[in-house]
Design a protein around this motif. Structure first.
Motif, PDB file in Angstrom:
ATOM      1  N   SER A 190       8.103   9.588   1.944  1.00  0.00           N
ATOM      2  CA  SER A 190       7.483   8.732   0.933  1.00  0.00           C
ATOM      3  C   SER A 190       8.384   7.527   0.703  1.00  0.00           C
ATOM      4  N   SER A 191       7.942   6.376   1.200  1.00  0.00           N
ATOM      5  CA  SER A 191       8.729   5.160   1.061  1.00  0.00           C
ATOM      6  C   SER A 191       7.822   3.944   1.054  1.00  0.00           C
ATOM      7  N   GLY A 193      -3.052   3.683  -2.335  1.00  0.00           N
ATOM      8  CA  GLY A 193      -3.650   4.996  -2.097  1.00  0.00           C
ATOM      9  C   GLY A 193      -4.374   5.114  -0.771  1.00  0.00           C
ATOM     10  N   ALA A 194      -5.126   4.078  -0.397  1.00  0.00           N
ATOM     11  CA  ALA A 194      -5.880   4.151   0.861  1.00  0.00           C
ATOM     12  C   ALA A 194      -4.951   4.186   2.063  1.00  0.00           C
ATOM     13  N   HIS A 234       4.074   4.988  -2.064  1.00  0.00           N
ATOM     14  CA  HIS A 234       4.010   5.766  -3.307  1.00  0.00           C
ATOM     15  C   HIS A 234       3.763   4.895  -4.537  1.00  0.00           C
ATOM     16  N   ALA A 235       2.993   3.842  -4.374  1.00  0.00           N
ATOM     17  CA  ALA A 235       2.628   3.042  -5.548  1.00  0.00           C
ATOM     18  C   ALA A 235       1.394   3.650  -6.217  1.00  0.00           C
ATOM     19  N   GLY A 236       0.912   2.973  -7.263  1.00  0.00           N
ATOM     20  CA  GLY A 236      -0.353   3.404  -7.854  1.00  0.00           C
ATOM     21  C   GLY A 236      -1.444   3.391  -6.802  1.00  0.00           C
ATOM     22  N   VAL A 278       3.098  11.239  -6.575  1.00  0.00           N
ATOM     23  CA  VAL A 278       1.865  10.454  -6.477  1.00  0.00           C
ATOM     24  C   VAL A 278       1.027  10.833  -5.255  1.00  0.00           C
ATOM     25  N   ASN A 279       1.667  11.444  -4.262  1.00  0.00           N
ATOM     26  CA  ASN A 279       0.934  11.824  -3.051  1.00  0.00           C
ATOM     27  C   ASN A 279       0.484  13.284  -3.024  1.00  0.00           C
ATOM     28  N   VAL A 280       0.975  14.086  -3.957  1.00  0.00           N
ATOM     29  CA  VAL A 280       0.655  15.525  -3.917  1.00  0.00           C
ATOM     30  C   VAL A 280      -0.840  15.813  -4.065  1.00  0.00           C
ATOM     31  N   PRO A 281      -1.585  15.143  -4.951  1.00  0.00           N
ATOM     32  CA  PRO A 281      -3.025  15.442  -5.000  1.00  0.00           C
ATOM     33  C   PRO A 281      -3.747  15.194  -3.684  1.00  0.00           C
TER      34      PRO A 281
END
Length: 264
Positions: free
Chosen positions: A156-157, A27-28, A20-22, A108-111
């Motif tokens: 999410s961790s 993200g990938a 759950h970082a930027g 951060v993961n919802v989109p």
């Protein structure tokens, strides 16, 4: 949002771990978990058990009080009927929006979840690191199954937070320290790959190798409740590695990330 076709077909993946970082950092890796699970089709609910970063000591699973989350690109509907059933019938959960207001672990993961599981509701649950985390996961899965809903369970961790920024430098600083930080994740990843959720919280308390141990346990136990029998580590990296090409950093700080899927 890419996935390996071979891994996607190995099992019916119903859950997993996302960092759950930027997005530039993790993200990938999060996208690989989400896309691999989504390759098995649409679901009704995506449960996200989240790490808690809010400095409030809390022993229960925490729901948000809102019916929707407004995000860039759309609105996420919260699975309020499932949430209500859990709140009414279990002493394990409470509505406590303080644990969501300034929290990024789920948000951060919802989109990416919306992109992969269009039309699914999201159920964000902040999970403390305690011995009741597993029961929170099992109870969530039972209520969703009894409602006849198809669900995915995510934790999410992030993993080891190493460096001067985190006041955790047992191996000093430098490239060797960055390697030590990545190796510090391996025992925990071994427990997860072996579906040994009962050892996760003790491991994290001893070695400080995750911020969301409760979330990980809740996800694993929810998946077990509906028949999961195995897990696979798809990718494991650190922010020092993921940023090397796009925004190189000195070998001073690193956060571990893993893409993990759990399946039947």
């Amino acid at each position: 949002m890419k996935y390996n076709t071979i891994h996607a077909q190995e099992k019916k993946w119903i859950g997993g771990i996302v960092p759950h970082a930027g997005w530039i950092c993790s993200g990938a890796i999060a996208g690989e978990t989400i896309a691999t699970i989504a390759s098995h089709g649409q679901v009704d609910v995506v449960v996200v058990f989240g790490a808690i970063h809010t400095p409030v000591r809390f022993e229960l699973g925490a729901f948000d009080s809102h019916r929707q989350w407004a995000l860039p690109g759309g609105v996420a509907e919260i699975a309020e009927e499932v949430q209500a059933k859990l709140s009414e019938s279990s002493s394990l959960f409470v509505v406590e929006e303080r644990l969501h207001q300034n929290e990024h672990a789920v948000e951060v993961n919802v989109p990416m979840i919306q992109l992969a599981f269009g039309g699914a509701a999201v159920l964000p649950i902040e999970v403390p690191v305690n011995d009741r985390a597993g029961e929170m996961g099992r109870e969530t899965a039972r209520k969703i199954s009894s409602a006849g809903l198809r669900a995915v369970y995510l934790a999410s961790s992030d993993f080891t937070h190493y460096g001067t920024n985190y006041r955790f430098t047992p191996a000093g600083v430098g490239v060797n320290a960055m390697n030590w930080a990545k190796q510090n994740d391996q025992r925990l990843l071994g427990l997860i790959a072996g579906m040994r959720s009962e050892g996760v919280i003790a491991e994290v308390r001893e070695h400080a190798n995750a911020c969301g141990a409760g979330a990980i346990v809740a996800m694993m136990e929810a998946c077990k409740e509906v028949g999961a029998s195995g897990a696979k580590i798809l990718r494991h990296a650190t922010s020092y590695e993921t940023l090397a090409e796009v925004a190189p950093q000195p070998p001073t700080n690193a956060v571990g990330y893993a893409s993990v899927v759990v399946g039947i």
